[in-house]
Write a protein that holds these residues in place. Sequence first.
Motif, PDB file in Angstrom:
ATOM      1  N   UNK A 236      15.115 -30.776  27.630  1.00 26.07           N
ATOM      2  CA  UNK A 236      14.210 -31.293  26.311  1.00 26.07           C
ATOM      3  C   UNK A 236      15.375 -31.907  25.397  1.00 26.07           C
ATOM      4  N   UNK A 237      16.185 -31.630  25.081  1.00 24.75           N
ATOM      5  CA  UNK A 237      17.403 -32.177  24.556  1.00 24.75           C
ATOM      6  C   UNK A 237      17.732 -33.632  25.028  1.00 24.75           C
ATOM      7  N   UNK A 238      17.946 -33.773  26.280  1.00 19.32           N
ATOM      8  CA  UNK A 238      18.254 -34.959  27.070  1.00 19.32           C
ATOM      9  C   UNK A 238      17.037 -35.838  26.443  1.00 19.32           C
ATOM     10  N   UNK A 239      15.947 -35.467  26.967  1.00 21.91           N
ATOM     11  CA  UNK A 239      14.702 -36.285  26.491  1.00 21.91           C
ATOM     12  C   UNK A 239      14.873 -36.924  24.992  1.00 21.91           C
ATOM     13  N   UNK A 240      15.286 -36.143  24.482  1.00 21.28           N
ATOM     14  CA  UNK A 240      15.160 -36.452  22.855  1.00 21.28           C
ATOM     15  C   UNK A 240      16.363 -37.370  22.503  1.00 21.28           C
ATOM     16  N   UNK A 241      17.400 -36.973  23.239  1.00 15.73           N
ATOM     17  CA  UNK A 241      18.815 -37.829  22.851  1.00 15.73           C
ATOM     18  C   UNK A 241      18.738 -39.066  23.723  1.00 15.73           C
ATOM     19  N   UNK A 242      18.103 -39.041  24.719  1.00 16.64           N
ATOM     20  CA  UNK A 242      18.355 -40.254  25.722  1.00 16.64           C
ATOM     21  C   UNK A 242      19.748 -40.337  26.357  1.00 16.64           C
ATOM     22  N   UNK A 243      20.446 -39.118  26.381  1.00 17.38           N
ATOM     23  CA  UNK A 243      21.519 -39.050  27.230  1.00 17.38           C
ATOM     24  C   UNK A 243      21.871 -37.708  27.822  1.00 17.38           C
ATOM     25  N   UNK A 244      22.817 -37.446  28.707  1.00 16.55           N
ATOM     26  CA  UNK A 244      23.023 -36.208  29.152  1.00 16.55           C
ATOM     27  C   UNK A 244      23.748 -35.291  28.249  1.00 16.55           C
ATOM     28  N   UNK A 245      23.298 -33.823  28.465  1.00 14.71           N
ATOM     29  CA  UNK A 245      23.674 -32.935  27.859  1.00 14.71           C
ATOM     30  C   UNK A 245      24.274 -31.882  28.453  1.00 14.71           C
ATOM     31  N   UNK A 246      25.564 -31.362  28.414  1.00 12.61           N
ATOM     32  CA  UNK A 246      26.254 -30.435  29.262  1.00 12.61           C
ATOM     33  C   UNK A 246      25.881 -29.302  29.067  1.00 12.61           C
ATOM     34  N   UNK A 247      25.531 -28.247  30.135  1.00  5.82           N
ATOM     35  CA  UNK A 247      25.042 -27.022  29.894  1.00  5.82           C
ATOM     36  C   UNK A 247      26.305 -25.969  30.121  1.00  5.82           C
ATOM     37  N   UNK A 248      26.943 -25.336  29.485  1.00  2.17           N
ATOM     38  CA  UNK A 248      28.072 -24.453  29.232  1.00  2.17           C
ATOM     39  C   UNK A 248      27.786 -23.013  29.433  1.00  2.17           C
ATOM     40  N   UNK A 249      28.174 -22.168  30.128  1.00  2.00           N
ATOM     41  CA  UNK A 249      28.060 -20.792  29.875  1.00  2.00           C
ATOM     42  C   UNK A 249      29.421 -20.145  29.832  1.00  2.00           C
ATOM     43  N   UNK A 250      29.539 -18.937  29.168  1.00  2.28           N
ATOM     44  CA  UNK A 250      30.926 -18.343  28.901  1.00  2.28           C
ATOM     45  C   UNK A 250      30.903 -17.000  29.298  1.00  2.28           C
ATOM     46  N   UNK A 251      31.008 -16.854  30.176  1.00  5.23           N
ATOM     47  CA  UNK A 251      31.146 -15.071  30.625  1.00  5.23           C
ATOM     48  C   UNK A 251      32.389 -14.576  30.626  1.00  5.23           C
ATOM     49  N   UNK A 252      32.361 -13.505  30.160  1.00  2.00           N
ATOM     50  CA  UNK A 252      33.740 -12.617  30.336  1.00  2.00           C
ATOM     51  C   UNK A 252      33.484 -11.633  31.278  1.00  2.00           C
ATOM     52  N   UNK A 253      32.600 -10.579  30.861  1.00  2.00           N
ATOM     53  CA  UNK A 253      32.499  -9.207  31.577  1.00  2.00           C
ATOM     54  C   UNK A 253      31.751  -9.640  32.968  1.00  2.00           C
ATOM     55  N   UNK A 254      30.655 -10.588  32.728  1.00  2.00           N
ATOM     56  CA  UNK A 254      30.205 -10.868  34.226  1.00  2.00           C
ATOM     57  C   UNK A 254      30.983 -11.072  35.269  1.00  2.00           C
ATOM     58  N   UNK A 255      32.195 -11.915  34.880  1.00  2.00           N
ATOM     59  CA  UNK A 255      33.126 -12.311  36.115  1.00  2.00           C
ATOM     60  C   UNK A 255      33.860 -11.234  36.510  1.00  2.00           C
ATOM     61  N   UNK A 256      34.425 -10.584  35.664  1.00  2.00           N
ATOM     62  CA  UNK A 256      35.568  -9.574  35.911  1.00  2.00           C
ATOM     63  C   UNK A 256      35.489  -8.131  35.857  1.00  2.00           C
ATOM     64  N   UNK A 257      34.422  -7.593  35.262  1.00  2.00           N
ATOM     65  CA  UNK A 257      34.258  -6.266  34.776  1.00  2.00           C
ATOM     66  C   UNK A 257      34.191  -5.223  36.455  1.00  2.00           C
ATOM     67  N   UNK A 258      33.430  -5.860  37.217  1.00  2.00           N
ATOM     68  CA  UNK A 258      33.195  -5.070  38.372  1.00  2.00           C
ATOM     69  C   UNK A 258      34.609  -5.131  39.458  1.00  2.00           C
ATOM     70  N   UNK A 259      35.226  -6.051  39.166  1.00  2.00           N
ATOM     71  CA  UNK A 259      36.554  -6.207  40.152  1.00  2.00           C
ATOM     72  C   UNK A 259      37.508  -5.315  39.621  1.00  2.00           C
ATOM     73  N   UNK A 260      37.542  -4.768  38.502  1.00  2.00           N
ATOM     74  CA  UNK A 260      38.841  -3.560  38.008  1.00  2.00           C
ATOM     75  C   UNK A 260      38.397  -2.418  37.998  1.00  2.00           C
ATOM     76  N   UNK A 261      39.594  -1.607  38.576  1.00  2.00           N
ATOM     77  CA  UNK A 261      39.423  -0.184  38.796  1.00  2.00           C
ATOM     78  C   UNK A 261      40.736   0.354  38.149  1.00  2.00           C
ATOM     79  N   UNK A 262      40.591   1.524  37.142  1.00  2.00           N
ATOM     80  CA  UNK A 262      41.567   2.282  36.721  1.00  2.00           C
ATOM     81  C   UNK A 262      41.720   3.529  37.471  1.00  2.00           C
ATOM     82  N   UNK A 263      42.910   3.439  38.074  1.00  2.00           N
ATOM     83  CA  UNK A 263      43.362   4.417  39.112  1.00  2.00           C
ATOM     84  C   UNK A 263      44.349   5.491  38.480  1.00  2.00           C
ATOM     85  N   UNK A 264      43.521   6.657  38.203  1.00  2.00           N
ATOM     86  CA  UNK A 264      44.158   7.826  37.559  1.00  2.00           C
ATOM     87  C   UNK A 264      44.587   9.193  38.608  1.00  2.00           C
TER      88      UNK A 264
END
Length: 422
Positions: free
Chosen positions: A252-280
């Motif tokens: 909708x923004x691209x249509x309003x502006x008449x140019x490309x609009x980049x869509x960024x996402x900014x995850x932290x947890x989603x990428x790395x949470x499950x990869x890590x284990x605390x071994x005790x």
Amino acid sequence: MKQPLVLSEIGGVPVTELAARYGTPLFAYDVAAIESRLARLASFDVVRYAQKAWSNLAVLDWLRRRDVLVDAVSAGEILRALAAGFSPHGDPPPIVYTADIFDHDALRLVVEHGIHVNCGSPDMISQLGEAAPGSEITLRINPGFGHGHSQKTNTGGPQSKHGIWHEQLEACLQQADRFGLAVTGIHMHIGSGCDFEHLSQVCHAVEKMARQAGRRVTSISTGGGLPIPYREDEPEIDIDEYFRLWDETRKRLEEAFGHAVRLETEPGRYLVAEAGYLVTEIRAVKEMGGNTFYLVDAGFHNLARPVLYGAYHPMSIAPVDTTRSTQLRPVIVGGPLCESGDIFTQREGGFIDPRPLPAAQVGDYLVIGGAGAYGFVMSSQYNSKPLAPEVWLEEGRSTLIRPRQRLEDLFADERIPGSQAG
Ligand code: LLP
């Protein structure tokens, strides 16, 4: 996430081998888990990793080589990104500094390296405008409402300190103009979880703000907050639906502006949470007043989420003797710190929640999952405990990516007034 109650290996490496080689407590990261999470975000133009979740140079370098860009929230995180090989500028900017303030080091570094800034307060606009007039900036907006897994992680609304208050956008745009700063993007970090009704409100707010900022806007960012199922019965977020809502906004923004609009996402947890284990290692098994306690050699100085937020983390036992019975029994898991709150099995408010865990003995290992995000990075040296080592697991091989802090280093920089060394 699915973590068996009896766990013998992580990333193809036996837990007993990891413990013998690196000692406990230790953080181990199975890179394959990051890889599969990253693959699910392929539709976004830019995945910008929120390194606050876990900022070891090893993961920054690994992600950089897979075209992931990075977010930094401090001078230290800017330097980490540079040390991991991210270039300071480019289009899109490889490193973005997102914060609500500049401390003096951060302002110096962004100006010195020409790092893109995502401003979270009007003061940041004027401070950057004075130091680096003519730069491009993006604005992090607080739309007046929020969401979060606990009050402490809520990121919007009038009680949140984050972002530029939505009603002040016009004044901020004028302020940017005065310094010749071009506002090229709108960012909103709300942490919507799996609530798509809430997410569409967020998308709507971003669209409104971007339209108000005008045609120079060439990017929008979803912020972070993509959830992961810490509990086995929690739903997995429908990423396709998440993308669809944002993509429609972008179009909708691209249509309003008449140019490309980049869509960024900014995850932290989603990428790395499950990869890590605390071994005790279990160092004591106590029976007290009808309760069974497993006391392990890691505490909230290693993983603060349970004590801070009542966060749930999956747990498993890695028995040394695999022929013994592993019948389940309710257990309270605690650490070594001289503080009664040092309990991993607790709910928000500090209520103890015994957990069914396999029978275990001193010397067995207890593995806490979901510890890749906001685990090591939030650790402290409370009770003069050294920082735990970090180990990278890839293709069945383990590599030390941060050694255990030496006990002597805990006080190596301290000075006794009047002594020779002082
Ligand atoms: N972008 C911004 C501007 C943020 O403030 C955050 C997180 C993220 C991205 C990444 O959020 P994520 O995708 O990781 O949820 N210590 C807490 C989390 C604090 C989050 C702070 N900001 C925890 O352990 O849950």
